[in-house]
Design a protein around this motif. Sequence first.
Motif, mmCIF file in Angstrom:
data_model
loop_
_atom_site.group_PDB
_atom_site.id
_atom_site.type_symbol
_atom_site.label_atom_id
_atom_site.label_comp_id
_atom_site.label_asym_id
_atom_site.label_seq_id
_atom_site.Cartn_x
_atom_site.Cartn_y
_atom_site.Cartn_z
ATOM 1 N N SER A 93 0.849 -1.196 0.000
ATOM 2 C CA SER A 93 0.000 0.000 0.000
ATOM 3 C C SER A 93 0.881 1.241 0.000
ATOM 4 O O SER A 93 2.089 1.169 0.202
ATOM 5 N N ALA A 94 0.262 2.375 -0.197
ATOM 6 C CA ALA A 94 1.005 3.647 -0.200
ATOM 7 C C ALA A 94 1.659 3.870 1.160
ATOM 8 O O ALA A 94 2.793 4.347 1.251
ATOM 9 N N ARG A 95 0.967 3.514 2.227
ATOM 10 C CA ARG A 95 1.511 3.662 3.574
ATOM 11 C C ARG A 95 2.750 2.772 3.743
ATOM 12 O O ARG A 95 3.773 3.205 4.284
ATOM 13 N N GLN A 96 2.680 1.519 3.261
ATOM 14 C CA GLN A 96 3.822 0.603 3.384
ATOM 15 C C GLN A 96 5.006 1.099 2.559
ATOM 16 O O GLN A 96 6.160 1.003 2.992
ATOM 17 N N ARG A 97 4.721 1.643 1.362
ATOM 18 C CA ARG A 97 5.808 2.181 0.545
ATOM 19 C C ARG A 97 6.459 3.386 1.222
ATOM 20 O O ARG A 97 7.678 3.525 1.224
ATOM 21 N N ALA A 98 5.666 4.245 1.819
ATOM 22 C CA ALA A 98 6.204 5.426 2.504
ATOM 23 C C ALA A 98 7.068 5.001 3.686
ATOM 24 O O ALA A 98 8.154 5.541 3.906
ATOM 25 N N ARG A 99 6.589 4.017 4.445
ATOM 26 C CA ARG A 99 7.367 3.522 5.588
ATOM 27 C C ARG A 99 8.690 2.915 5.122
ATOM 28 O O ARG A 99 9.748 3.153 5.714
ATOM 29 N N ALA A 100 8.628 2.114 4.067
ATOM 30 C CA ALA A 100 9.841 1.481 3.542
ATOM 31 C C ALA A 100 10.818 2.533 3.040
ATOM 32 O O ALA A 100 12.035 2.429 3.258
ATOM 33 N N CYS A 101 10.303 3.569 2.393
ATOM 34 C CA CYS A 101 11.163 4.629 1.890
ATOM 35 C C CYS A 101 11.853 5.358 3.043
ATOM 36 O O CYS A 101 13.053 5.620 2.992
ATOM 37 N N LEU A 102 11.107 5.663 4.098
ATOM 38 C CA LEU A 102 11.701 6.328 5.270
ATOM 39 C C LEU A 102 12.766 5.440 5.907
ATOM 40 O O LEU A 102 13.823 5.931 6.320
ATOM 41 N N GLU A 103 12.507 4.163 5.967
ATOM 42 C CA GLU A 103 13.481 3.232 6.560
ATOM 43 C C GLU A 103 14.752 3.179 5.703
ATOM 44 O O GLU A 103 15.867 3.205 6.223
ATOM 45 N N GLN A 105 15.874 5.540 3.749
ATOM 46 C CA GLN A 105 16.573 6.817 3.901
ATOM 47 C C GLN A 105 17.307 6.883 5.237
ATOM 48 O O GLN A 105 18.419 7.394 5.328
ATOM 49 N N ARG A 106 16.667 6.345 6.306
ATOM 50 C CA ARG A 106 17.313 6.322 7.619
ATOM 51 C C ARG A 106 18.581 5.460 7.574
ATOM 52 O O ARG A 106 19.638 5.856 8.071
ATOM 53 N N GLN A 107 18.487 4.291 6.934
ATOM 54 C CA GLN A 107 19.647 3.406 6.826
ATOM 55 C C GLN A 107 20.763 4.050 6.004
ATOM 56 O O GLN A 107 21.945 3.930 6.342
ATOM 57 N N ALA A 108 20.403 4.757 4.944
ATOM 58 C CA ALA A 108 21.399 5.443 4.120
ATOM 59 C C ALA A 108 22.091 6.530 4.927
ATOM 60 O O ALA A 108 23.302 6.731 4.816
ATOM 61 N N ALA A 109 21.334 7.248 5.759
ATOM 62 C CA ALA A 109 21.926 8.302 6.580
ATOM 63 C C ALA A 109 22.899 7.712 7.588
ATOM 64 O O ALA A 109 23.971 8.275 7.840
ATOM 65 N N GLU A 110 22.547 6.563 8.179
ATOM 66 C CA GLU A 110 23.446 5.913 9.135
ATOM 67 C C GLU A 110 24.743 5.487 8.471
ATOM 68 O O GLU A 110 25.811 5.551 9.077
ATOM 69 N N ARG A 111 24.662 5.048 7.245
ATOM 70 C CA ARG A 111 25.842 4.576 6.515
ATOM 71 C C ARG A 111 26.553 5.701 5.768
ATOM 72 O O ARG A 111 27.534 5.458 5.069
ATOM 73 N N ARG A 112 26.011 6.905 5.898
ATOM 74 C CA ARG A 112 26.562 8.080 5.219
ATOM 75 C C ARG A 112 26.612 7.867 3.704
ATOM 76 O O ARG A 112 27.604 8.119 3.048
ATOM 77 N N GLN A 113 25.509 7.363 3.192
ATOM 78 C CA GLN A 113 25.348 7.157 1.767
ATOM 79 C C GLN A 113 24.276 8.120 1.264
ATOM 80 O O GLN A 113 23.481 8.631 2.038
ATOM 81 N N PRO A 114 24.218 8.327 -0.047
ATOM 82 C CA PRO A 114 23.173 9.221 -0.574
ATOM 83 C C PRO A 114 21.780 8.610 -0.331
ATOM 84 O O PRO A 114 21.606 7.398 -0.399
ATOM 85 N N LYS A 115 20.827 9.468 -0.040
ATOM 86 C CA LYS A 115 19.476 8.991 0.245
ATOM 87 C C LYS A 115 18.832 8.500 -1.045
ATOM 88 O O LYS A 115 18.947 9.148 -2.088
ATOM 89 N N PRO A 116 18.115 7.404 -0.984
ATOM 90 C CA PRO A 116 17.440 6.921 -2.188
ATOM 91 C C PRO A 116 16.220 7.778 -2.501
ATOM 92 O O PRO A 116 15.552 8.288 -1.593
ATOM 93 N N ALA A 117 15.945 7.908 -3.760
ATOM 94 C CA ALA A 117 14.750 8.672 -4.184
ATOM 95 C C ALA A 117 13.615 7.666 -4.333
ATOM 96 O O ALA A 117 13.578 6.880 -5.248
#
Length: 118
Positions: A93-103, A105-117
């Motif tokens: 669902s749109a909610r699940q996609r939004a949650r996955a996207c936030l997760e 982006q959070r993982q990318a920030a922890e690894r100091r990688q570019p955020k996924p679009a």
Amino acid sequence: MIVAIAKLFGVPSWMVTVGLVVLAIAGAGIGKCAYDRSVVQRHEQKAQLKQVKRERKADTNLQIQTGRDEAAAQQRQKEIENATRNIPDQAPSARQRARACLELQRQAAERRQPKPAC
């Protein structure tokens, strides 16, 4: 004995003596060469045997490692199948996609990688 041989061939005994000495030296030289060749052959055979043993051990180790790798791959495949068995076959669902996207982006920030679009 040398005198008898000298009389038999009609030559001086000193010539028979010299001839026998030359034959003895030549025979000893030939024997030494044959001995040296046999020693070299034995060393070569030992080296070949060691090489064969090393190759067999390497083959055995490779088979063992291959077996371990295959078992680990099968275990990972089982884990993936077990983890995905209960997931329904429908689009998120749109909610699940939004949650996955936030997760992501959070993982990318922890690894100091570019955020996924997303």
